[in-house]
Structures are given as C-alpha cells and as structure tokens.
Design a protein around this motif. Sequence first.
Motif, short mmCIF file in Angstrom:
data_model
loop_
_atom_site.label_atom_id
_atom_site.label_comp_id
_atom_site.label_asym_id
_atom_site.label_seq_id
_atom_site.Cartn_x
_atom_site.Cartn_y
_atom_site.Cartn_z
N LEU B 20 0.85 -1.20 0.00
CA LEU B 20 0.00 0.00 0.00
C LEU B 20 0.88 1.25 0.00
O LEU B 20 1.83 1.35 0.76
CB LEU B 20 -0.89 0.02 1.24
N GLY B 21 0.55 2.17 -0.88
CA GLY B 21 1.28 3.43 -0.91
C GLY B 21 2.48 3.42 -1.83
O GLY B 21 3.04 4.48 -2.13
N SER B 22 2.89 2.27 -2.30
CA SER B 22 4.04 2.23 -3.21
C SER B 22 3.60 2.78 -4.57
O SER B 22 2.42 2.91 -4.86
CB SER B 22 4.54 0.80 -3.36
N ASP B 23 4.58 3.10 -5.40
CA ASP B 23 4.28 3.64 -6.73
C ASP B 23 3.40 2.68 -7.51
O ASP B 23 2.44 3.08 -8.18
CB ASP B 23 5.57 3.88 -7.52
N GLU B 25 1.37 0.47 -6.42
CA GLU B 25 0.00 0.40 -5.89
C GLU B 25 -0.79 1.61 -6.35
O GLU B 25 -1.97 1.50 -6.72
CB GLU B 25 0.08 0.33 -4.35
N ILE B 26 -0.14 2.78 -6.34
CA ILE B 26 -0.84 4.00 -6.76
C ILE B 26 -1.23 3.89 -8.23
O ILE B 26 -2.32 4.28 -8.63
CB ILE B 26 0.05 5.23 -6.49
N PRO B 536 -9.45 -2.71 -2.04
CA PRO B 536 -9.22 -1.64 -3.02
C PRO B 536 -9.83 -2.01 -4.38
O PRO B 536 -10.19 -3.16 -4.60
CB PRO B 536 -7.70 -1.57 -3.11
#
Lengths: 322, 660
Positions: B20-23, B25-26, B536
């Motif tokens: 979560l929050g990694s490039d 994932e984004i 998500p």
Amino acid sequence: MSIALSEKETAPLNYFLHSYGPASTPTLHLGWVFASIAVMVFLIVAGLLAGALVHKRPQNSGNIDDADKGLQWIYIGTGISTCLLLGMAVYALITLNAIARPPQATALTLTVTGYDWWWKVEYEHADPSLNFVTANEIHIPVGVPVLVKLKSADVIHAFWVPVLAGKTQMIPGLINRQWLQADVPGIYRGECTQYCGLQHAHMALEVIAQNAAEFRQWQAAQRKRLVLPPASDADAGRKVFMEHCSGCHSIRGTEAIGAHAPDLTHLKSRRLIAAGTLTNTPEHRQQWITHAQEIKPGARMPSMVLSPVELTALSAFLSTLD
Amino acid sequence: MTDSTDSPLIRVPEMGRAPLGSDAEIRLAGLWETEPGWRGRLSTVDHKTIGLRYLVTAFLFLLLGGVEALIMRLQLAQPDQTLLTPEQYNQLFTMHGVTMIFLYALPVLSGFSNYLWPLMLGSRDMAFPRLNALSYWLFLFSGLFLYASFPIGEAPNGGWFNYVPMTDRLYDTGPNIDVYALGMVLLGISTTVGSINFIVTLFRLRAPGMSIDRVPILVWGTLTASVANVFAVPVVSLAFFMLWLDRQFGTHFFDVVNGGKPMLWQHLFWMFGHPWVYVVVLPAMGIVSDALPTFCRRPLVGYAPVALSAMATMLLGFGVWIHHMFATGLPTLALSFFGATSMVISIPSAVAVFAWIATIWLGRPVFNTPFLFFAGFVLLFVIGGLSGVMTAAVPLDFQLNETYFVVAHLHYVLLGINVFPVVGGIYYWFPKFFGRMFNETLGKWSFWVMFIGFNAGFFPMHIAGLLGMPRRIYTYAPNMGWNTVNLITTAGSFVFALGLLLFLINVLVSLRRGAPAAENPWQAPTLEWAVPSPPPAYNFAVIPIVASRHPLWEDWLDEGYGRSSLETGYLLMEGRETLGTTPLDARPDVILKMPEDSYAPFFLGLFSSLIFAGLLLQAWDFAVLMIMASGLSLIAWLWPSKALAQRVSAVKPDKGVAHV
C-alpha cells in the motif's frame, strides 16, 4: 377408523386423524409412519447438533485440526440415511400400489366437472333416460368403490375429498380418473385444491355416503322429473326464474336449460348452496340471489336486483324444487 | 492458449510486491478506480460495486415481498376476514412468490458471488465485467417492470407457477399475465448472462495454484447453480414466450379448444422450476460450508463429498420435476419412478448435514452472530428436508400437495436455506464489505428473534396443512379447525419480520458507527480476507500464488501443506489486467485485458427493457425503435478498443509459473 363427522364437528378436512375408506386409509398410516420417522430423525440430528455445540473440547493448541478427520461422520450418517430412505421409498411404493386401484370392481361411475367455481356431477346409466345431473353434492353408496371421472370446463381445478381419497387435478381436454369409497355413512367435505382464480376459496362440495337402500331412494328421487304444483305463487316465481335465471341454470322438465351454472332440478334436496358456502335455507337462498357478489366476490352469479315481490315469488318457486 | 514463443505479443508478467502506498500500488489504483459521481455510477464495471448493488436491490425486494406476506397474514389471521378482496389477495400471493423467488433469492446470491468470487479466487474482476454490469441492470429493470404493474392494479395474478389455461387470455384478459411473461423473459436474459459469467470466471480466473480441488465450497455451489441456470432458464423463458404468443397473437400452444396442451405448460414450468429450487439453495449451502468452518476453527469435514453432493443434488434436481405434478393423473409407473428419485435426492443433503455437524463437533466453535445463523440454519434445513421426504412419497403427496403443508415445507427450504445463510453471510462479510464491524449484541438479538419468529410462523403451517387447509385461499370458514394455527402463524410472521428489521437496523447503524475492521477479523482461511477491508478497486495488488485450500491458515495447519505466496506475485499493471489460468489445475495461461468502465451495459439494459415495455403496451413502433437503440448500444459495446488489443498475450506454460 372412527365414526363419520357430524355436522357440528370442526376440521372436516382433517385427513391426518380421520380416514373412512380404503382409498385413504393406507395413506393415513403412511403419513403417521413418515411423520414419526421425521420427528425421530429430527430429534437425533438436533441432539447431535446440540452435542456438537456443547461438548467439552481439548485445550486449543493454536494448531488447526487436520481437514481429513471426521469423515466417518459422513459415511455413517449418510449410510444410515440412505438405508432409511430406501426403506421409506419401498413403503411409499407399496402404499401407492395399494391405493392405485380399488380392491373390487367399482359399483358406480360418475363424472364430476369443475367449473368456475362449482362442481357439476353427472350420474350416467346405460339407459340415457335415467341419466341425471346435480351439483356440488355427490351421493354414493356405502362400502363400495366408486369411480369418479374428472373433467374441467374451464381452468384447472382439483378434486379432493381428503378423508376418502387423495386429490386429482381436473385438466381441460383430459379425463382423469380416481376412485373413492366410504365405509361409514356420513357427510364428507371436499374442496378444490388447485388455485383456479378469484373464488378458489369457495369451491367446496360434499360427498354424502348412504346405505344402499337410501342411496337407491335418493337416486330415484333425482331421476324424477320436476312436478310443479299448481300454486299461484310458484307460478309467479317460475316466471321470474325463467326471466332472470334460466340463461345459466337449468331445471329438467322446464324450458330452463342454461348450462353455465348448477342444475337446480332438485335444489331443495341439497344441504348446501353456492358450492359449499351456505346452508340451503330459504333465507340463505334469498341472500345468495340478492348478494352473491358480496358473499363470493367475482363469482359468475350476479347479485340479482329484484323487487321484494319478485324475490318472494322466486323464493317460493325455489322451495318447490324438491 | 498454447505456446506461441514467436508471437510479438508474448509477455512474461513481472513478479513483485506492491505494498500500500508504493508507486506500483498507486498506479494500480489509478487504473482500476471508477470515476466519482453519477457518471461512474452508471458506467462502473467493478464487480464489488455490482455485487453490493445486487445485495441491496435484492434486499429491497425482500422487504417488498415481506410486506406483501404480512398483509396476507393479516387477511388470514382470522376466518372470514375482509381486509383484502380476492383479486388483491391473488395479486399479492403471486407477486410475493415472484418477488421472493426471482427478485430476491437468486439475485441476492448473485450479489455474494459477484462481490466475493474474484476475491476468493484471487482475481481482479469477473471474466466479463461489462456483461456483469448488464446482468445487474437487466435484473433491476425487470424488477421495476414487474412492480410497475402494482400502481395500476394489474399485477400478475396467476400464481408464480402461472398455470394455463387460467392465464390464457380467455380467462385473464388484463395485462397482468403479460407483465409476468415478458418480465420473466427479460429477467431470464439477466440470469443467463450472469451464469455464463460465473462459469467462465470459475474456470479461467483462479489464482495460479488454486486447482479445482482448492476452491471454496461457495464457488462449487454457485458453479453448479450457474450450470443449472444455463440449462433451466431457457426452458422457462421459452414457456413464457409461448404463453405471450398465445395471449398476444392467438397461437395455440396451450389452448385446449384448438389442440393446445395445458400439461405442456406444467412440464416446461417444472422442468425449470425444480432445478431452480436448488439454484437458490446450493450457493447458500456453500456460504455455510465456507463460513461455518471459520467459526469452528478447523477446515470443513469432507470437502470433496460436500462438493460432490452439490453436483449430485443438481443432477438429480433435473430428474424430479414430476413431483410437482403427482396429482395430474399420470400413470402409476411414472409416479413410482419420480417419487423414488425425489426421495433419493435427499441423500446428498444428508452428506452436507453430517459434514456441518462433524465440523462443529470436531472444531472449537466461537459463538459469534454469523455462527448462530449457520447453526440455526442446519436445524431448519433438516426440518425442510424431512418434510420434503414426506411430500416425495406419492400417496402422501396426493394429500399434502396444494395444502399449507407444502407452504410450510417450501418456506423452511427457501427461507430457511436461503435467508438464514444470507443474513449470516452478510454478518460474516460485513467487515469486508464496509470496513466496519457490526454490533454483536444487536446481531445476536436479531438472530434469536428471527429464529423464534420463523419457527412460530412457519411450523404451524404444517399443522394447518394436515388439517386440510388448501393453499392460495383468500379466506376460510370459521368451522374448519384452522383458526388457531393461522393466528399463531400470523403472530410468528410478525416476530420474524421484527427480527429482520433488527438486522437491517444493525446494518444501518454499524455502517456509520461500527468499529473499524481489520483485514481478517474472523481469522478466516480464504483469500478474500487477505486484502484490506474494504478491498481496493483492484482487489489484489499482486495476483497471489496459492498452494493450499486454506491459504490464510497455513501457519496453523499441520505441516505438509505448501505455503501460498500472497505478498509477492504477478504485478500485471500495464492497463487493467488480470491473470487467466487453466481450467482444472490453474496454471497461468494468459494475461487478460479487462475492459474500462463503459456506459454500454447500462444503455443496452435500459433499451432492451424498453423493448419489453413496448411489447407489453403493444407499442410496436416504439419497440422497433428500442431494438435499434439496443443495436447501437451493442455496437458501442463491441467497438474495438485499443486497451483490449493485446488479447492474445500469453505466459509460456513451462517458464511462466513460479512455483513457490
């Protein structure tokens, strides 16, 4: 089993405690055996479930048990269930065989036709002049099997006199057959059990089982043509009837030959009117004539608008239909 | 997809992590998230959104059907009641049946399947996301179509089984039956496309390593039900279409006067109708088989027998339709055969019952609310099964058929086997759906009130049936011996309704006030609990690799099980992608390009529903116009899209699989 229901008794359709003939008694036994097995099985399973919920377990080691444990539950449980079910299936088939055909040749054949929402009953004879038609009431002799041919004039109905036999659908275009037999004289109620529209709830009939002599007497009375007394009241009433009622109803021996509604030739001899809805008293007859749509909303019988004089005359005339 | 080494399209997907929050994932979130606002609402193809819509819509229909039932129970509470006219009563019981069976029982299960399948299987979406959206819109519109008949007082009134000739134009002149016939054909399209979607999703979209013997039982239940749908629904759609032709154009399929056969209708209807009974209970039994073990802290006893029993039930289910027609005057030999088969069909059910009880016995049950619903369900299932065996006995059925005994039986079977697992299932997955915990105290109250109300309401119906009370009568005389049982039934039904109300209050309150839910609050074993609550948009940041039937329990299970890889897996982020695997052993096979959001399903659903509205109103010009509009929507749907161009990308079977 026991004596036939008297009029005052309730639950006239209770086939699980009462049975009065060989077409329904084996089913009654089957029902009790099956119900007992069902209760027993339920108690055992519920007991197992309760046991499973409350029984003491070893301390939780943190590990989760092996998936393959406990298969013997399924083997044993399913094995016993299968044997039980096969036994039950065999018993059901034996019972089916027992009630499929009457034990002796049927003594009487009659045809019942379902209409929205009443029953036409035809008694046929080799000599057609002895045929007669009645409605909503079937008379049968006691102790002998009767064959009932089932027809429908409009939609699907079902003929069901539960304490004498199971139900059979009446399907347009087909003639179904079923037999029944009453071993005890009495009045047995039947109902239509196939949803057939607005007045499905008010489509009842009665089977009246009589000893042979009484039955013959009744049959002879039904075969009689109507003899109208010379009373003037009845004459006026007859006129009202022919004007307002004869389009649908028929009275043998008169010009009333309507075929959409119950034959009224021997109306006074019947116990109930409006397909089992009201007892056949003069008051009820008048009520029915003037308020049919309030009593059976949507029935084919309209609420007649008659002057009090006409109604009285009509009522007097109907009282002569012996 | 076979090996195509030379193809320029071949691509071995990258393996990796995407916390979560990694490039990464984004980027995934950007790819999969639906546009906010009404445009996103109409165009989304996200299976989770569609699943929740199914659940909510089906529950609204459950409430409508429930209100109809309560009104009928008031009418029947006492003899000679005049609350309703016979016509109102007939419309109410018809719509009650139609609603509960077609607009609640199956759609609610489709809701679970839509929401949960991709999550349980380790996929990012269903196989055909837009078909999925279409399936929902058609369901919604056909429900509205059927209910639009109420305000004008012309709701279907021929019973849910709709026997001809009562429903021929000769006896039913209003639009009532046309509404039902056309509505069912429309709904049939929804069910069929939905079922095909489930079947393909199950066989092609499982995570690598999730071989066919590792899928959750719920998936087995829905698979068998979906296969059954594909065979059964066309039968009834055809029957209703024929009926509509009879009514509209004077064909003679069912019309006796001109050589038609009313029995044909009964055969067609029950050839569909009986398997359908299992369609609406097998997935619900699957819910119990999957969720009950979680609360027993051990795997289900007899995974394979239970999965096989679902299939056996379904197969036998196609061979017992005659048991709805025992009283039609069929020959004794036919009755014997179908009677015996109808009794045999309870053997697979026995397998499931003993598997559940053994699971509880050998486990360490935790008495949470969902568990209460599942354990309570087992009892109701047994009662419904036993009364079913009684009605399967032909001679007994001659008496029981068309009486309240059958009403009691079918409510134990349908309400008991569908509603209890469904409510239990909603409690179970509530944290996953909404990221919040429900109120446990209120949950337990709702169970006990529902359970007591249910039995008080429906058990006496058995007695009423044995006392000879026929079904579908709008009133009865006071001397029939039915007064007391009917009064108790009415009281019980209101208690049951109160329990359901408590459940709904719990849902509404907990949605706002519930404590935040962790990923896996029940310590459940299946994949949907490996993702955040709520999940998500892309479900799985990486497509996991599965090594056992209980990926989240591997640490606690005895040694000997492999270890699944849930954090490291296939990244797949060049557009909306998910991994296709081989049908049986789930080896990676193809990279599937998933469609973008699209308005096409909504408009196709809308226009095709309007075709049916045109047919109902005999507005032929309008219907033709809507056919053309549907055609345009279909062209928009099928318009070649660049994003989908890479359809044949493949993973080389030998190299592609990373056996971890």
